[in-house]
Design a protein around this motif. Structure first.
Motif, short mmCIF file in Angstrom:
data_model
loop_
_atom_site.label_atom_id
_atom_site.label_comp_id
_atom_site.label_asym_id
_atom_site.label_seq_id
_atom_site.Cartn_x
_atom_site.Cartn_y
_atom_site.Cartn_z
N ALA A 26 39.49 -90.69 28.27
CA ALA A 26 39.50 -90.12 29.60
C ALA A 26 39.16 -88.64 29.73
O ALA A 26 38.50 -88.12 30.67
CB ALA A 26 40.12 -90.80 30.73
N LEU A 27 40.01 -87.88 29.18
CA LEU A 27 39.94 -86.33 29.07
C LEU A 27 39.12 -85.83 27.93
O LEU A 27 39.23 -84.41 27.91
CB LEU A 27 41.39 -86.13 28.96
N GLY A 28 38.48 -86.63 27.24
CA GLY A 28 37.61 -86.03 26.04
C GLY A 28 38.41 -85.42 25.06
O GLY A 28 38.10 -84.37 24.47
N LEU A 29 39.52 -85.74 24.84
CA LEU A 29 40.68 -85.51 23.71
C LEU A 29 40.36 -86.10 22.30
O LEU A 29 39.49 -86.94 22.46
CB LEU A 29 42.07 -85.33 24.14
N GLY A 30 41.08 -86.02 21.49
CA GLY A 30 40.98 -86.68 20.28
C GLY A 30 41.21 -85.69 19.09
O GLY A 30 40.90 -86.31 17.99
N TRP A 31 40.97 -84.40 19.26
CA TRP A 31 41.19 -83.56 18.05
C TRP A 31 42.49 -82.81 18.11
O TRP A 31 42.84 -82.21 19.22
CB TRP A 31 40.23 -82.45 17.93
N GLY A 32 43.27 -82.74 17.15
CA GLY A 32 44.40 -82.15 17.03
C GLY A 32 45.63 -82.86 17.90
O GLY A 32 45.59 -83.95 18.23
N PRO A 33 46.85 -82.30 17.98
CA PRO A 33 47.93 -82.71 18.63
C PRO A 33 47.87 -82.93 20.20
O PRO A 33 47.03 -82.14 20.64
CB PRO A 33 48.96 -81.62 18.23
N ALA A 34 48.63 -83.92 20.76
CA ALA A 34 48.78 -84.37 21.94
C ALA A 34 50.24 -84.85 22.23
O ALA A 34 50.63 -85.50 21.46
CB ALA A 34 47.52 -84.92 22.67
N CYS A 35 50.73 -84.82 23.55
CA CYS A 35 51.75 -85.51 23.88
C CYS A 35 51.55 -86.12 25.15
O CYS A 35 51.17 -85.15 26.27
CB CYS A 35 53.16 -84.65 23.60
N ILE A 36 51.91 -87.28 25.41
CA ILE A 36 51.64 -87.96 26.73
C ILE A 36 52.83 -88.48 27.15
O ILE A 36 53.53 -89.16 26.52
CB ILE A 36 50.42 -89.01 26.45
N ALA A 83 54.59 -90.13 24.10
CA ALA A 83 53.81 -90.60 22.90
C ALA A 83 53.40 -89.16 22.24
O ALA A 83 52.82 -88.22 22.72
CB ALA A 83 52.61 -91.45 23.33
N GLN A 84 53.83 -89.14 20.90
CA GLN A 84 53.46 -87.95 20.33
C GLN A 84 52.02 -88.17 19.40
O GLN A 84 52.17 -89.32 18.48
CB GLN A 84 54.61 -87.45 18.95
N ILE A 85 51.17 -87.58 19.37
CA ILE A 85 49.67 -87.90 18.78
C ILE A 85 49.02 -86.76 18.08
O ILE A 85 49.28 -85.72 18.42
CB ILE A 85 48.96 -88.24 20.16
N MET A 86 48.33 -87.33 16.88
CA MET A 86 47.78 -86.17 16.21
C MET A 86 46.19 -87.05 16.07
O MET A 86 46.15 -88.10 15.67
CB MET A 86 48.12 -86.05 14.98
N GLY A 87 45.37 -86.21 16.73
CA GLY A 87 43.85 -86.84 16.77
C GLY A 87 43.94 -88.02 17.54
O GLY A 87 44.10 -87.91 18.82
N ASN A 88 43.45 -89.24 17.25
CA ASN A 88 43.44 -90.43 17.80
C ASN A 88 44.65 -91.32 17.26
O ASN A 88 44.49 -92.69 17.54
CB ASN A 88 42.24 -91.22 17.71
#
Length: 422
Positions: free
Chosen positions: A257-267, A207-212
């Motif tokens: 769960a990980l305290g993320l939600g700012w900027g990009p993430a890939c899960i 999953a390609q993510i930006m923010g939430n």
């Protein structure tokens, strides 16, 4: 008025670094790269990017350099690129906090990069993950594998790019890879700790993510075990609405769960008989050519939008089209010396091909590691349909050949392409 600058901590040798430089210029920013060795990033000279040599492992040195630059520039934002130990992005978060600029939470990033800590937090939040143990020596690895049950995945607790990751199907393979990891051949960025995981079987998704916001979900073919070398990536994955929703819901649970939600993430996930199982959460943008696939498929330039976020501007993830983009990676089937590689220009001329990139030059040594470093190039294509995109890629990749001279004889290899991963 001082010129607005974007500080880039380190760079990226295979694509994203150049894309950030280009995005900064389009936004009217002056990109400045801080690096321990700027010469390793060839695009800096080609793009005439200001580059400053500084020890990027020394936080105080980075503060001093950024403070000096603030005398001449209006520093609009700071971002950077994760290295093999992923520590650069933690440093970026700390710099953003120090200079009161938008950026990721460094504590959350740091927790995430420790795969054992990450799994503890995901398990506490009831996110589905493989069974896992952490081990510091061969005895603990063997007992952990016995508790979980073979086959298991062995991987460094801190690392990236599938380096040191292997599927172990029996105790002989387990002992062999443990010796590799702990015997001095694997380079550890910190004290050696091995993560022992149950092998989650099923199609691989990311999953390609930006923010939430989940931008989209891609699928990847990692080739044949025991190693994990990317052979093919397709964006978006062919999923039902229910499958997409379940992956998106679990993705957002991971961020919480990980305290993320700012900027990009890939899960990363495996779709098992129990549904989506989380393999790994990466609190950063995926490496090239993934951002290009998103842009070609949906018309969303995630690097430009991330740069806007970094400098505090309004960003937009609205889809502008609905195509299918895919990449196929060129993977040699032997070690040796690369005699020649040809056909790249012919492949690039195929209608629908967006990019052909070769990572190596003739006479380069080919030493397979069983990770991302095994790839010697990639081809990217896009079209309105999956079938057409696959056909374009196949035609293009078939035009690329190379020759590798092994130590015992001279034989010719051709592009190794994964089967259709739908």
């Amino acid at each position: 008025m001082a010129r607005r600058a974007l500080i880039l901590v380190e760079g990226h040798t295979r694509g994203n670094g150049l894309l950030y430089v280009q995005a900064a210029k389009r936004l009217g920013l002056h990109p400045i790269t801080l690096s321990a060795d700027p010469a390793q990033y060839s695009y800096l000279a080609a793009e005439k990017v200001e580059a400053i040599r500084v020890d990027t492992d020394n936080f105080n040195a980075l503060i001093d350099e950024c403070s000096r630059l603030r005398m001449a520039y209006d520093i609009a934002g700071i971002t950077g690129f994760s290295g093999p130990d992923e520590s650069v992005y933690v440093t970026v978060g700390k710099l953003c906090q120090y200079f009161d600029l938008p950026g990721p939470n460094p504590a959350s990033i740091e927790r995430c990069f420790d795969k054992f800590v990450q799994r503890q937090l995901l398990a506490k939040a009831d996110v589905a993950i493989p069974a896992y143990r952490v081990a510091a020596n061969a005895t603990e690895v063997e007992s952990s594998a016995a508790e979980i049950g073979l086959p298991v995945i062995l991987k460094p607790a801190v690392g990236s790019g599938s380096s040191g990751v292997r599927l172990c199907r029996n105790f002989d393979e387990l002992a062999e890879h443990t010796t590799y990891l702990l015997g001095g051949k694997h380079i550890w960025p910190c004290s050696p700790r091995i993560l022992v995981e149950g092998f989650a079987q099923g199609p691989f998704y990311c999953a390609q993510i930006m923010g939430n916001e989940v931008i989209g979900i891609e699928t990847t073919d990692w080739g044949n075990p025991p190693h994990f070398v990317c052979r093919a990536t397709t964006f978006p994955a062919l999923l039902t609405d229910d499958e997409h929703e379940r992956i998106a819901d679990v993705s957002l649970s991971c961020l919480r769960a990980l305290g993320l939600g700012w900027g990009p993430a890939c899960i990363e996930f495996r779709w098992t008989t129990l549904g989506p199982v989380v393999i790994e959460v990466n609190p950063r943008l995926a490496g090239a050519p993934d951002p290009q696939l998103v842009r070609l498929a949906y018309g969303i330039d995630v690097i430009t939008e991330h740069t806007k976020l970094v400098i505090g501007d309004e960003w937009n993830l609205r889809r502008r089209r609905s195509h299918t983009a895919a990449a196929r990676y060129l993977v040699p089937d032997r070690d040796g010396t690369l005699d020649w590689i040809a056909g790249g220009s012919r492949a690039a001329a195929v209608s629908g091909v967006a990019e052909v990139k070769l990572y190596v030059e003739p006479k380069a040594p080919i030493i397979r590691k069983g990770d991302y470093r095994d790839c010697i190039g990639h081809v990217v294509a896009a079209s309105p349909t999956l079938a057409r995109t696959e056909a374009i890629l196949q035609r293009a990749v078939d035009l690329i050949d190379w020759s590798i001279t092994p130590s015992d004889a001279c034989r010719t290899g051709t592009a190794q392409v994964a089967p259709d991963n739908r």
